[in-house]
Design a protein around this motif. Structure first.
Motif, PDB file in Angstrom:
ATOM      1  N   ALA A  14      -2.224 -10.383  -4.392  1.00 56.03           N
ATOM      2  CA  ALA A  14      -3.175  -9.412  -5.071  1.00 56.03           C
ATOM      3  C   ALA A  14      -3.400  -8.119  -4.703  1.00 56.03           C
ATOM      4  CB  ALA A  14      -4.567 -10.141  -4.911  1.00 56.03           C
ATOM      5  N   ARG A  15      -2.586  -7.815  -3.313  1.00 54.03           N
ATOM      6  CA  ARG A  15      -2.691  -6.325  -3.178  1.00 54.03           C
ATOM      7  C   ARG A  15      -1.872  -5.513  -4.079  1.00 54.03           C
ATOM      8  NH1 ARG A  15      -1.273  -8.393   3.177  1.00 54.03           N
ATOM      9  NH2 ARG A  15      -3.204  -9.914   3.198  1.00 54.03           N
ATOM     10  N   GLY A  16      -2.635  -4.512  -4.494  1.00 54.66           N
ATOM     11  CA  GLY A  16      -2.122  -3.502  -5.523  1.00 54.66           C
ATOM     12  C   GLY A  16      -2.560  -3.932  -7.038  1.00 54.66           C
ATOM     13  N   SER A  17      -3.236  -5.007  -6.973  1.00 58.70           N
ATOM     14  CA  SER A  17      -3.722  -5.492  -8.273  1.00 58.70           C
ATOM     15  C   SER A  17      -5.251  -5.641  -8.427  1.00 58.70           C
ATOM     16  CB  SER A  17      -3.026  -6.833  -8.792  1.00 58.70           C
ATOM     17  OG  SER A  17      -1.835  -6.710  -9.019  1.00 58.70           O
ATOM     18  N   VAL A  18      -6.074  -5.659  -7.293  1.00 54.81           N
ATOM     19  CA  VAL A  18      -7.479  -5.731  -7.181  1.00 54.81           C
ATOM     20  C   VAL A  18      -7.987  -4.488  -7.944  1.00 54.81           C
ATOM     21  CG1 VAL A  18      -9.449  -5.928  -5.812  1.00 54.81           C
ATOM     22  CG2 VAL A  18      -7.361  -6.614  -4.877  1.00 54.81           C
ATOM     23  N   LYS A  19      -9.115  -5.129  -8.864  1.00 59.08           N
ATOM     24  CA  LYS A  19      -9.639  -3.955  -9.812  1.00 59.08           C
ATOM     25  C   LYS A  19     -10.425  -2.862  -9.200  1.00 59.08           C
ATOM     26  CE  LYS A  19      -8.391  -6.766 -13.161  1.00 59.08           C
ATOM     27  NZ  LYS A  19      -7.451  -7.680 -12.501  1.00 59.08           N
ATOM     28  N   GLU A  20     -10.719  -2.821  -8.026  1.00 59.31           N
ATOM     29  CA  GLU A  20     -11.105  -1.533  -7.432  1.00 59.31           C
ATOM     30  C   GLU A  20     -10.361  -0.600  -7.500  1.00 59.31           C
ATOM     31  OE1 GLU A  20      -9.807  -0.207  -4.804  1.00 59.31           O
ATOM     32  OE2 GLU A  20      -9.456  -1.874  -3.440  1.00 59.31           O
ATOM     33  N   PRO A 196       0.812  11.646  -8.635  1.00 63.35           N
ATOM     34  CA  PRO A 196       0.384  12.143  -7.351  1.00 63.35           C
ATOM     35  C   PRO A 196      -0.802  11.064  -6.891  1.00 63.35           C
ATOM     36  CG  PRO A 196       1.241  14.086  -7.894  1.00 63.35           C
ATOM     37  CD  PRO A 196       1.311  13.224  -9.107  1.00 63.35           C
ATOM     38  N   ALA A 197      -1.918  11.324  -7.995  1.00 61.94           N
ATOM     39  CA  ALA A 197      -3.035  10.676  -7.856  1.00 61.94           C
ATOM     40  C   ALA A 197      -2.740   9.110  -7.859  1.00 61.94           C
ATOM     41  CB  ALA A 197      -3.864  10.919  -9.219  1.00 61.94           C
ATOM     42  N   PHE A 198      -1.709   8.540  -8.504  1.00 61.00           N
ATOM     43  CA  PHE A 198      -1.586   7.415  -8.168  1.00 61.00           C
ATOM     44  C   PHE A 198      -0.960   6.806  -6.698  1.00 61.00           C
ATOM     45  CE2 PHE A 198       1.414   3.602  -7.861  1.00 61.00           C
ATOM     46  CZ  PHE A 198       0.883   2.454  -8.452  1.00 61.00           C
ATOM     47  N   GLY A 199      -0.301   7.549  -6.333  1.00 61.51           N
ATOM     48  CA  GLY A 199       0.437   7.390  -4.746  1.00 61.51           C
ATOM     49  C   GLY A 199      -0.739   7.498  -3.981  1.00 61.51           C
ATOM     50  N   ARG A 200      -1.692   8.297  -3.864  1.00 57.39           N
ATOM     51  CA  ARG A 200      -2.933   8.555  -3.074  1.00 57.39           C
ATOM     52  C   ARG A 200      -3.811   7.385  -3.339  1.00 57.39           C
ATOM     53  NH1 ARG A 200      -2.874  13.869  -5.280  1.00 57.39           N
ATOM     54  NH2 ARG A 200      -4.327  13.578  -6.562  1.00 57.39           N
ATOM     55  N   ALA A 201      -4.097   6.886  -4.467  1.00 53.29           N
ATOM     56  CA  ALA A 201      -5.037   5.680  -4.774  1.00 53.29           C
ATOM     57  C   ALA A 201      -4.288   4.523  -4.152  1.00 53.29           C
ATOM     58  CB  ALA A 201      -5.167   5.565  -6.076  1.00 53.29           C
ATOM     59  N   LEU A 202      -2.945   4.011  -4.361  1.00 50.47           N
ATOM     60  CA  LEU A 202      -2.297   3.001  -3.804  1.00 50.47           C
ATOM     61  C   LEU A 202      -2.450   2.989  -2.279  1.00 50.47           C
ATOM     62  CD1 LEU A 202      -1.123   0.214  -4.612  1.00 50.47           C
ATOM     63  CD2 LEU A 202       1.184   1.767  -4.696  1.00 50.47           C
ATOM     64  N   ALA A 204      -4.495   4.484  -0.274  1.00 51.16           N
ATOM     65  CA  ALA A 204      -5.830   4.081   0.345  1.00 51.16           C
ATOM     66  C   ALA A 204      -6.048   2.696   0.025  1.00 51.16           C
ATOM     67  CB  ALA A 204      -6.889   5.038  -0.200  1.00 51.16           C
ATOM     68  N   HIS A 205      -5.619   2.103  -1.087  1.00 48.13           N
ATOM     69  CA  HIS A 205      -6.011   0.742  -1.399  1.00 48.13           C
ATOM     70  C   HIS A 205      -5.311  -0.214  -0.360  1.00 48.13           C
ATOM     71  CE1 HIS A 205      -6.411  -2.978  -3.615  1.00 48.13           C
ATOM     72  NE2 HIS A 205      -5.069  -3.259  -3.656  1.00 48.13           N
ATOM     73  N   MET A 206      -4.040   0.082  -0.135  1.00 44.76           N
ATOM     74  CA  MET A 206      -3.143  -0.563   0.693  1.00 44.76           C
ATOM     75  C   MET A 206      -3.550  -0.678   2.277  1.00 44.76           C
ATOM     76  SD  MET A 206      -1.416  -2.731  -1.385  1.00 44.76           S
ATOM     77  CE  MET A 206      -0.071  -3.312  -0.448  1.00 44.76           C
ATOM     78  N   ALA A 207      -4.123   0.667   2.684  1.00 40.51           N
ATOM     79  CA  ALA A 207      -4.564   0.918   3.956  1.00 40.51           C
ATOM     80  C   ALA A 207      -5.532  -0.188   4.436  1.00 40.51           C
ATOM     81  CB  ALA A 207      -5.011   2.063   4.091  1.00 40.51           C
ATOM     82  N   LEU A 208      -6.242  -0.864   3.511  1.00 41.22           N
ATOM     83  CA  LEU A 208      -7.400  -1.922   3.668  1.00 41.22           C
ATOM     84  C   LEU A 208      -6.764  -3.036   4.359  1.00 41.22           C
ATOM     85  CD1 LEU A 208      -9.547  -2.005   0.594  1.00 41.22           C
ATOM     86  CD2 LEU A 208     -10.293  -1.424   3.050  1.00 41.22           C
ATOM     87  N   TYR A 209      -5.406  -3.313   3.897  1.00 41.46           N
ATOM     88  CA  TYR A 209      -4.716  -4.522   4.066  1.00 41.46           C
ATOM     89  C   TYR A 209      -3.708  -4.377   5.278  1.00 41.46           C
ATOM     90  CZ  TYR A 209      -7.224  -5.338  -0.320  1.00 41.46           C
ATOM     91  OH  TYR A 209      -7.953  -5.079  -1.389  1.00 41.46           O
ATOM     92  N   ALA A 210      -3.768  -3.131   5.893  1.00 39.62           N
ATOM     93  CA  ALA A 210      -2.526  -2.910   6.923  1.00 39.62           C
ATOM     94  C   ALA A 210      -2.379  -3.898   8.187  1.00 39.62           C
ATOM     95  CB  ALA A 210      -2.543  -1.599   7.252  1.00 39.62           C
ATOM     96  N   ASP A 211      -3.564  -4.221   8.688  1.00 42.21           N
ATOM     97  CA  ASP A 211      -3.786  -4.980   9.794  1.00 42.21           C
ATOM     98  C   ASP A 211      -3.331  -6.419   9.460  1.00 42.21           C
ATOM     99  OD1 ASP A 211      -4.538  -2.935  11.388  1.00 42.21           O
ATOM    100  OD2 ASP A 211      -6.473  -3.203  11.034  1.00 42.21           O
TER     101      ASP A 211
END
Length: 219
Positions: A14-20, A196-202, A204-211
């Motif tokens: 689901a990472r990269g697909s959550v609607k937020e 570039p905006a896509f890259g920044r958003a992705l 930030a989104h993926m950083a949530l799940y890094a740990d």
């Protein structure tokens, strides 16, 4: 400050697909800063959150003027305030809205049908019977979309919130070759992902799940 609710953890598929993620991307395109409200399952079930998002899902959104939920509605709200996501003329606004809804109502249900079979019911007998019809319908819908995009860079004459929503829907199929085997759709998604905006958003989104990803890799 704008605030969006996000999930503390989701399974890898689901990472990269959550609607937020859609809302993050819209805010990045618009150049608008935001904060995260990170939720656990207990937070999602809390009465205070259900008062804002009755279904306990993400995202919920606040910006000091409005409090709302549903990613498509939030993206359109942001687009109304940003030339980067929606033209100011009435025809441009109307066509941006029409493609936003097309992504959600003409393409997403077909995508969701197949992805649910893939991720949640792969071994169920009823799902095996359902799969051919679901995949046939999805392929037909994607062919119709590809027909419109033939010879175009974007759904209209420039990138809009309609493209943002459409690409997030198509990306839910990245575990299969439905999009990659259709050159016009594959190129369309890749153009959007190169923004570039896509890259920044992705990021930030993926950083949530890094740990969580590190822990899973260590197992």
């Amino acid at each position: 400050m704008r605030k969006i609710s996000v999930l503390k953890w989701v399974p890898p598929f689901a990472r990269g697909s959550v609607k937020e993620f859609r809302v993050r991307w819209a805010l990045e395109e618009a150049g608008l800063p935001y904060e995260e409200e990170v939720l656990t399952p207990e937070d999602q079930d809390a009465a205070s959150y259900r008062a804002r998002q009755p279904f306990g899902q993400v995202p919920a959104y606040e910006d000091g003027e409005v409090s709302m939920f549903e990613s498509g509605a939030i993206v359109l709200h942001i687009a109304e305030k940003s030339d980067a996501l929606m033209p100011r003329d009435e025809q441009g606004r109307a066509r941006t809205m029409q493609w936003t809804f097309a992504a959600l109502t003409s393409i997403q249900p077909a995508v969701a049908d197949v992805t649910a079979l893939d991720f949640f019911y792969p071994q169920e007998e009823w799902a095996k019977l359902r799969r051919p019809g679901a995949e046939e319908f999805l392929t037909r819908r994607l062919g119709q979309l590809a027909g419109h995009l033939q010879g175009r860079e974007w759904l209209e004459d420039r990138f809009t919130a309609g493209d943002l929503m459409m690409v997030t829907v198509l990306r839910d199929l990245r575990h299969r070759d439905f999009v990659s085997k259709v050159p016009v759709l594959d190129a369309y998604v890749k153009r959007a992902e190169a923004r570039p905006a896509f890259g920044r958003a992705l990021a930030a989104h993926m950083a949530l799940y890094a740990d969580a990803a590190k822990a899973e890799a260590a197992e």
